[in-house]
Motif scaffolding. Structure first.
Motif: not given
Length: 146
Positions: A61-62, A65, A97, A99
């Motif tokens: 996460p972050n 991906p 989201q 990344y």
């Protein structure tokens, strides 16, 4: 004793034929070249991609991906190929989201290896997308050979 041997041999042959038929059904669903490309791609994935995208393709996460049903994986193959060939150093939003980790260019991979690993990714982790062909990798590079 002869009857036992003949019976055992018959059962073995029947079992072998059933297993062979099941194998043919499984292989028939996947073209031979795709199956070998997927197998080769898995080895490449485990060597080069696993540490960032994880064993299940879930990413971090972050940072890195996921490779599970994202717009990048299921979208334009040329764009995906170019990411592997050239790397990616931008903050990016993928399917809502963010990344931010840099992906280095995978310069150690041959064109065939790029095609194989992307075929693996596009057909694994629940993905069911078409294979990446060697010609597509060459086209993404502008026809240059590696």
């Amino acid at each position: 004793m002869k009857l036992t041997f003949i019976t055992a041999l018959g059962l073995f042959l029947i079992s072998s034929l059933q297993t062979s038929a099941q194998t043919k059904k499984t292989v028939a669903k996947t073209p031979a070249n795709s199956a070998s490309s997927i197998a080769a791609g898995q080895k490449i994935y485990l060597q080069y991609c696993l540490s960032c995208h994880m064993i299940d393709g879930g990413g971090v996460p972050n940072m890195n991906p996921p490779l599970i049903n994202t717009s990048y994986v299921k979208g334009d193959k040329i764009k995906l190929i170019k990411i592997v060939l050239n790397g990616f150093a931008q903050n990016v939003d993928i399917d809502g989201q963010s990344y931010s980790n840099t992906m280095p260019a995978q310069t150690a991979l041959t064109d065939q290896q790029v095609a194989d690993v992307l075929t693996y990714v596009r057909s694994s982790f629940g993905n069911k997308y078409s294979a990446v062909k060697l010609a597509e990798v060459k086209a993404a590079k502008g026809g240059k050979k590696k």
